[in-house]
Design an enzyme around this catalytic site. Sequence first.
Site, PDB file in Angstrom:
ATOM      1  N   HIS A  19     -29.563 -47.887  79.274  1.00 20.81           N
ATOM      2  CA  HIS A  19     -28.254 -47.460  78.276  1.00 20.81           C
ATOM      3  C   HIS A  19     -27.242 -46.689  79.284  1.00 20.81           C
ATOM      4  O   HIS A  19     -26.144 -46.907  79.003  1.00 20.81           O
ATOM      5  CB  HIS A  19     -28.631 -46.240  77.215  1.00 20.81           C
ATOM      6  CG  HIS A  19     -29.870 -46.947  76.550  1.00 20.81           C
ATOM      7  ND1 HIS A  19     -29.713 -48.125  75.793  1.00 20.81           N
ATOM      8  CD2 HIS A  19     -30.876 -46.499  75.819  1.00 20.81           C
ATOM      9  CE1 HIS A  19     -30.929 -48.342  75.112  1.00 20.81           C
ATOM     10  NE2 HIS A  19     -31.439 -47.365  75.281  1.00 20.81           N
ATOM     11  N   GLU A  75     -22.780 -73.187  70.051  1.00 17.33           N
ATOM     12  CA  GLU A  75     -23.858 -72.188  70.800  1.00 17.33           C
ATOM     13  C   GLU A  75     -25.400 -72.881  70.773  1.00 17.33           C
ATOM     14  O   GLU A  75     -26.270 -71.971  71.199  1.00 17.33           O
ATOM     15  CB  GLU A  75     -23.941 -70.639  70.433  1.00 17.33           C
ATOM     16  CG  GLU A  75     -23.906 -70.531  68.896  1.00 17.33           C
ATOM     17  CD  GLU A  75     -23.541 -69.281  68.208  1.00 17.33           C
ATOM     18  OE1 GLU A  75     -23.365 -68.157  69.067  1.00 17.33           O
ATOM     19  OE2 GLU A  75     -23.252 -68.747  67.061  1.00 17.33           O
ATOM     20  N   ASP A  81     -25.223 -67.103  73.356  1.00 16.31           N
ATOM     21  CA  ASP A  81     -26.454 -67.967  72.846  1.00 16.31           C
ATOM     22  C   ASP A  81     -26.666 -69.238  73.484  1.00 16.31           C
ATOM     23  O   ASP A  81     -27.819 -69.499  73.818  1.00 16.31           O
ATOM     24  CB  ASP A  81     -26.389 -67.912  71.608  1.00 16.31           C
ATOM     25  CG  ASP A  81     -26.632 -66.835  70.814  1.00 16.31           C
ATOM     26  OD1 ASP A  81     -27.699 -66.281  70.896  1.00 16.31           O
ATOM     27  OD2 ASP A  81     -25.968 -66.380  69.588  1.00 16.31           O
ATOM     28  N   CYS A 119     -15.953 -67.755  73.723  1.00 18.39           N
ATOM     29  CA  CYS A 119     -16.081 -66.319  73.180  1.00 18.39           C
ATOM     30  C   CYS A 119     -17.362 -65.451  73.860  1.00 18.39           C
ATOM     31  O   CYS A 119     -17.704 -64.402  73.084  1.00 18.39           O
ATOM     32  CB  CYS A 119     -15.760 -65.935  71.851  1.00 18.39           C
ATOM     33  SG  CYS A 119     -16.966 -66.615  70.826  1.00 18.39           S
TER      34      CYS A 119
HETATM   35  C1  PEP Z   1     -22.252 -65.893  71.654  1.00 16.02           C
HETATM   36  O1  PEP Z   1     -23.130 -66.368  71.281  1.00 16.02           O
HETATM   37  O2  PEP Z   1     -21.670 -66.032  72.722  1.00 16.02           O
HETATM   38  C2  PEP Z   1     -21.367 -65.098  70.904  1.00 16.02           C
HETATM   39  C3  PEP Z   1     -20.293 -64.840  71.248  1.00 16.02           C
HETATM   40  O3  PEP Z   1     -21.787 -64.478  69.908  1.00 16.02           O
HETATM   41  P1  PEP Z   1     -22.797 -63.450  69.940  1.00 16.02           P
HETATM   42  O4  PEP Z   1     -22.840 -62.519  71.173  1.00 16.02           O
HETATM   43  O5  PEP Z   1     -22.354 -62.507  68.543  1.00 16.02           O
HETATM   44  O6  PEP Z   1     -24.192 -63.861  69.648  1.00 16.02           O
HETATM   45 MG    MG Z   2     -24.062 -66.087  69.332  1.00 15.39          MG
END
Ligand code: PEP
Ligand code: MG
Length: 592
Positions: free
Chosen positions: A195, A440, A464, A511
């Site tokens: 952490h 994803e 993901d 993202c």
């Molecule tokens: C991802 O899976 O890249 C994403 C942006 O969503 P999360 O991190 O919320 O799963």
């Molecule tokens: Mg995700």
Amino acid sequence: MSDLHKGIAVSPGVAVGTAYCILEIFVNPEKTKLEPHEITQELARYETARDQTSSDLSALQSKVESQVGMDEAAIFAAHRTILRDPAFTNKIRHWIVDERMTAQGALHRLLDDYTQLFSRMADPYLQERLNDIRDVIVRLSAYLTDVLNDADGGDGCLHGPLIVVADELLPSQAVALGDADVHGIVTDRGSQTSHAAIIARSRGIPAVSGAAGIASRVKTGDTIVVNGSEGIIVVNPEAEELSAYRKLEREFFDLKDQLAANRDLPSLTACAQTIELMANINNVNDAEAATAMGADGVGLYRTEYLYLTHENVPDEKEQIDIYRNVIESSPNKKVTIRTLDIGGDKTVAYLGHNHNEANPFMGWRSVRLSFEHPEFFMSQIRAILQAGTSIQGSEVRMMFPMITTVEELRKVRSFVRRAQRRLDEEGKPFSQVKVGMMLEVPAAAIVIRSMLDLVDFVSIGSNDLVQYLMAADRDNPKVSSLCQPLAPAVVHTLNDVIRACNMARVPVTLCGEMAGQPRAFILLLGMGLRSFSMSPAFIPTIKQLASQVTIERTESMLARALQMKTTNQVKRYLRMELEDISPDIAKLDTDG
Ligand code: PEP
Ligand code: MG
């Protein structure tokens, strides 16, 4: 004589300061046996301490949520769960009542028991969880002994710049340090996933962990250097060495200031190609941080937070108000709202979700769960459609997570159509929001071409996508060498998806965390990606890097990377290129 130590580089940068050693305050009590008439009072003392600890943890959770982020704050929610765990409390009660132990003695015994239990586990991730239990016990104990574990050691006169030195920095200590003038962190134990490392990184404080024996070799008041980019600690450096490190430290600060100064510049590459640098946010505070960091908009608003912090499903009106607030505070009032992505590691009991799935990341999550709660799903879609109506100049988009098949996309579109129809019938105004999918799941990556005419945009969730492609849990440090965004399999997949979207002229964004990682960012530019969404803290660095590289160069880098067969080759090659493009930004890139 200066004293040099090696550890793990967990948060980049160089800092010089005065050592402040955090000592273990959890002492074994002298009195071990209570008189019978003392039992009730001791039990009450324990329960008061537990309540105080619980409200402390809630306050810390809110503080970290607003100052750092939801992921980091989740630590304190986990600590409250430990505190409320009946197994924890029942043992303490039993030892106080039946064995007449003091509360402090019982806590000591509990910690010993857990330490023994965890010592049989080789998994470093589980070992880290022992630190969570220890943190809760130490915090409780501080209330019992009236020794509050303040960052200033109780004398109230701690002056920076400080380098905190600890055996293991407990999460609550790391947060308490927020107000002190901390320039660096050094710990005996810990790793990239602890952490303290996460919090240090998100605050931009240089840190070195896993420097065995350091806590016993340093005393408060020593001069200490932390080089968090190379994992080096120097205690009481010679004058010449000290001035060399001070120069590096100044350079690091100048770089941070210079990057922050870019906030009002447009996001452009060196060859004047416009790109879009957006922020990932969880709440309105993050939206403000995104604006402060010069983001062009919000590319991912994770609405789970809203549900995790509510005892029951928030109604449509409540959702509209919250989304409006976020839109008003977001850069350019431009927000992509993602529908509920619960499941995996996040649960909300009131939607019938529980912890008992064998494979939660592959289980009943995201849209799969939303489909089975049509009323709730409808209320969220209706709220998103209406949220931007009264906000001038706003641009709201709606995005669905974990889309795996074409059938799911059709179903999602029919939900949206139905919501629009009903709002129309009810005479309620709504915006024509663009509807997109998160990419994803590998299955969707393979058939992306047959999905593109069903969406207005695609947002690649690389966090993901990487874990599913590599079959390696994104949160398990044991398999982190596999869960790599620069693995050739990932690079080829991303390249294919981005090209497919560009060919079909469907806007595409990425993202996941990799958008904010300098080496990955330049490779993505080479693939033709022009829109990125990342943690607000990374935006200044990426904006600077973009301004130093041409598209032509990133394309030839991609061509070479696509020929490579191993992750290490790709990483090493990109590292070399990054050092050439921007030696300063290369210093902010710690991973291999
Ligand atoms: C991802 O899976 O890249 C994403 C942006 O969503 P999360 O991190 O919320 O799963
Ligand atoms: Mg995700």
